[in-house]
Write a protein that holds these residues in place. Sequence first.
Motif, PDB file in Angstrom:
ATOM      1  N   THR A  68       0.835  -1.205   0.000  1.00  0.00           N
ATOM      2  CA  THR A  68       0.000   0.000   0.000  1.00  0.00           C
ATOM      3  C   THR A  68       0.867   1.250   0.000  1.00  0.00           C
ATOM      4  OG1 THR A  68      -1.731  -1.197   1.206  1.00  0.00           O
ATOM      5  CG2 THR A  68      -1.879   1.202   1.187  1.00  0.00           C
ATOM      6  N   LEU A 109      -5.993   5.273  -0.560  1.00  0.00           N
ATOM      7  CA  LEU A 109      -4.767   4.560  -0.184  1.00  0.00           C
ATOM      8  C   LEU A 109      -4.278   4.971   1.197  1.00  0.00           C
ATOM      9  CD1 LEU A 109      -2.833   4.516  -3.583  1.00  0.00           C
ATOM     10  CD2 LEU A 109      -3.804   2.545  -2.375  1.00  0.00           C
ATOM     11  N   GLU A 113      -6.385   3.101   3.592  1.00  0.00           N
ATOM     12  CA  GLU A 113      -5.970   1.703   3.567  1.00  0.00           C
ATOM     13  C   GLU A 113      -4.655   1.516   4.334  1.00  0.00           C
ATOM     14  OE1 GLU A 113      -4.625  -1.571   0.234  1.00  0.00           O
ATOM     15  OE2 GLU A 113      -6.107  -0.069  -0.345  1.00  0.00           O
ATOM     16  N   ASN A 166      -4.006  -0.859   7.445  1.00  0.00           N
ATOM     17  CA  ASN A 166      -2.926  -1.851   7.413  1.00  0.00           C
ATOM     18  C   ASN A 166      -2.016  -1.713   8.625  1.00  0.00           C
ATOM     19  OD1 ASN A 166      -2.417  -1.441   3.819  1.00  0.00           O
ATOM     20  ND2 ASN A 166      -3.881  -2.740   4.869  1.00  0.00           N
TER      21      ASN A 166
END
Length: 135
Positions: free
Chosen positions: A55, A76, A79, A83
């Motif tokens: 990512t 992103l 994300e 993560n």
Amino acid sequence: ETILSNIKKKPLYPMDECLKLCIEYGVNDATIYLYQTTGDRGKAFDITIRIFEDTFNKISSNLTSQKFNENIHTLLLQELQENLNDCIVICEHNEQQSEELWFKLLDILYHLLGSTTKKDTKENYGEVETMLSRT
């Protein structure tokens, strides 16, 4: 329904066979869950950190692309935060390898952030660095 939700609903599936199939077909969320369930949080962490790095690299590619997309960038970043949170949860819930995993996470963060200082577009990584420093 997702594979992960089915595995959680029906814990009678043979774990080893499910894990093998999830690895083979790249079903990362289910693979991570199964590794954690079977007690192999180190492997779960390795997959989670790989997803985090992927990512981060997507963010880097988007930032340096001539076709920069703000919407993709925002998604992103979200994300990446998710993560990172997943990595942290694994570190927090792993009594046997906790220290090793925390250092591995810090090392990866250090290297990823260090790689941004070498790029001409360092100012573009401000959001990423701010988000990671708050975590």
